[in-house]
Enzyme design. Structure first.
Site, PDB file in Angstrom:
ATOM      1  N   CYS A 111       0.265  53.636  83.522  1.00 44.72           N
ATOM      2  CA  CYS A 111       0.901  53.150  84.744  1.00 44.72           C
ATOM      3  C   CYS A 111       1.808  54.224  85.341  1.00 44.72           C
ATOM      4  CB  CYS A 111       1.638  51.843  84.476  1.00 44.72           C
ATOM      5  SG  CYS A 111       1.999  50.903  85.985  1.00 44.72           S
ATOM      6  N   HIS A 138      -2.002  48.222  81.461  1.00 47.01           N
ATOM      7  CA  HIS A 138      -1.177  47.878  80.308  1.00 47.01           C
ATOM      8  C   HIS A 138      -2.018  47.058  79.329  1.00 47.01           C
ATOM      9  CE1 HIS A 138       2.582  49.247  82.095  1.00 47.01           C
ATOM     10  NE2 HIS A 138       2.247  48.619  83.207  1.00 47.01           N
TER      11      HIS A 138
END
Length: 490
Positions: A333, A431
């Site tokens: 991310c 994630h």
């Protein structure tokens, strides 16, 4: 509005007293009895979040509690989520959607608006489930936060629900914590507390009994039970980084995570922490990055500021040296965004508007935009075509040549992330990568571990939730607990 007998709230004398764990335990205990139960936390402040089935985000602790209830996570389970992005400010998320960022003083005035969202979500859950199990935040006795409170007694008073007070005996001072907390409550709030749970006790319970007798005589309230200290219980931490590791022997892959000031979703690393063949190190300020097989740049709530901190600590040079010696580098991310050439924040979403140079390890540029991407996804890792599931929580749009070599191909047809030409650097927006057994094994092999033992992290989490429910059965007064929930009991 009265939901007495349908709503039960767990509050704590301190942060990390065991509120999240106790709510998780009670949720699974009730679910095992066939009770339709849902978790609820009015307000959560955390940088660990989960994506819900209805396309929003909530605290990860509530997602685990939903699993304990055998439910899919929903935004009503955590209607107000605060994600700190500076030392005095946070992004405010209402019903799963970011609405604004504000400092602490502005949010104090905003609480009246937030309370409307809290009560609306609670009403929907109370209408749909027999029991709503509520988790408070921090302590109900924070004098400076009592005005307009929506997280603890302010909520309990609004819905007229009973409260259990939990305290951690392992840190010491448990009787002072419990009695002191009661002393700082108003008369009506004190009356609302129906009993105590003492958490993390180790030793001979007979030696504790005189203290329990004194506590009940002093307060007129029952001790509902004493939960033992369990050292090998591994559920995701709500906010603080959990550095405990399972006992490990034999050769291990060395994985290093630089801890940045605004690190987010560090629960990504829990499967590595528990993997028997991984030695996981979190490295903080003032520490050099140690030799490693794999460095992972984590998610971040303030990517440009964290990138500057990484450089100030000299970790950028250490990362380049790591790559020169054949190490592998993964960005997740915000970590993916750092790997690129430029990072632009024209709207000042994460601080002062402007642009920053990235690490230049992938031919990418990222622009932060107001619309946040929130998705649960499935796909396949480019390594070994390993199946995976994960979730996206990001505001960046990334473009560049490196996207032609994606890290993941998603089932919806999109490509995610990128790999370097030499294959030593990889970044993804997803994630939860390491929670997928096949993807975790493929990543560990990519990083240099030859004979990988597959670990089913989902099964480990489910096992620990069941263990918590067993502790409720063995150590708490289940008859009184059922009465507080309005449930029949023998």
């Amino acid at each position: 509005m009265s939901d007495r007998g349908r709503t039960l709230m767990v509050q704590g004398t301190t942060s990390d007293a065991g509120k999240s764990t106790l709510v998780t335990a009670l949720c699974r205990w009730l679910a095992r009895r066939g009770v339709a139960v849902a978790p609820f936390k009015p307000q959560n402040m955390a940088l660990n979040s989960a994506v819900t089935a209805d396309g929003g985000e909530i605290g990860r602790a509530q997602a685990v509690q939903a699993q304990a209830c055998r439910l899919a996570p929903h935004t009503d389970m955590n209607p107000v989520l605060l994600k700190p992005n500076t030392d005095i400010g946070a992004q405010v998320i209402i019903h799963g959607r970011a609405v604004t960022s504000m400092d602490a003083a502005a949010y104090h005035d905003y609480k009246r608006v937030a309370m409307e969202a809290v009560l609306a979500s609670h009403a929907r859950l109370a209408a749909a489930y027999r029991v709503v199990m509520v988790e408070g935040a921090g302590s109900p006795a924070e004098i400076n936060l009592r005005a307009n409170d929506i997280a603890n007694m302010g909520f309990a008073e609004a819905v007229d629900c009973p409260v259990i007070l939990v305290a951690d005996i392992d840190r010491g001072g448990v009787f002072a914590h419990l009695v002191g907390t009661l002393e700082l409550l108003s008369d009506s709030e004190r009356e609302r507390v129906r009993g105590f749970v003492i958490n993390r006790f180790r030793g001979d319970i007979a030696l504790l009994q005189p203290g329990l007798d004194w506590l009940e005589a002093r307060t007129g309230k029952p001790v509902l039970g004493v939960l033992p200290y369990v050292s090998d219980l591994h559920l995701e931490a709500e906010d603080a980084i959990d550095t405990r590791q399972a006992a490990k022997t034999g050769p291990r892959l060395k994985v290093v995570v630089p801890v940045l000031p605004r690190i987010s979703n560090h629960t990504d690393f829990d499967p590595l922490r528990l993997h028997p063949q991984v030695e996981l190190s979190f490295v903080g300020p003032g520490q050099a990055l140690p030799p490693a097989d794999l460095i992972v740049l984590p998610g971040s709530k303030s990517v440009r500021a964290d990138l500057a901190a990484l450089r100030e600590r000299g970790w950028d040079e250490a990362i380049l040296r790591h790559l020169r010696y054949g190490g592998r580098l993964l960005g997740i991310c915000g970590g993916l965004q750092m790997l690129g050439e430029r990072l632009h924040d024209p709207l000042g979403l994460e601080g002062a508007a402007g642009s920053s140079a990235g690490l230049g390890l992938l031919a990418l540029e990222t622009t932060l935009e107001a619309d946040k991407q929130l998705r649960n996804v499935q796909g396949r890792l480019s390594l070994e075509d390993a199946p995976l599931s994960g979730y996206e929580i990001h505001a960046g749009v990334t473009r560049g040549e490196a996207l032609a070599r994606p890290a993941v191909v998603l089932d919806d047809g999109r490509a995610d992330g990128a790999r370097s030409v030499d294959g030593n650097v990889m970044g993804t927006y997803l994630h939860g990568l390491f929670e997928s057994t096949a993807a975790c094994s493929a990543l560990l092999r990519w990083a240099g571990l030859r004979e990988v033992r597959a670990v089913d992290y989902q099964a480990l989490r489910e096992r620990d939730i069941e263990r918590l429910a067993d502790l409720v059965e063995r150590h708490l007064d289940t008859g009184r607990l059922l009465a507080l929930c309005g449930e029949p009991h023998a």
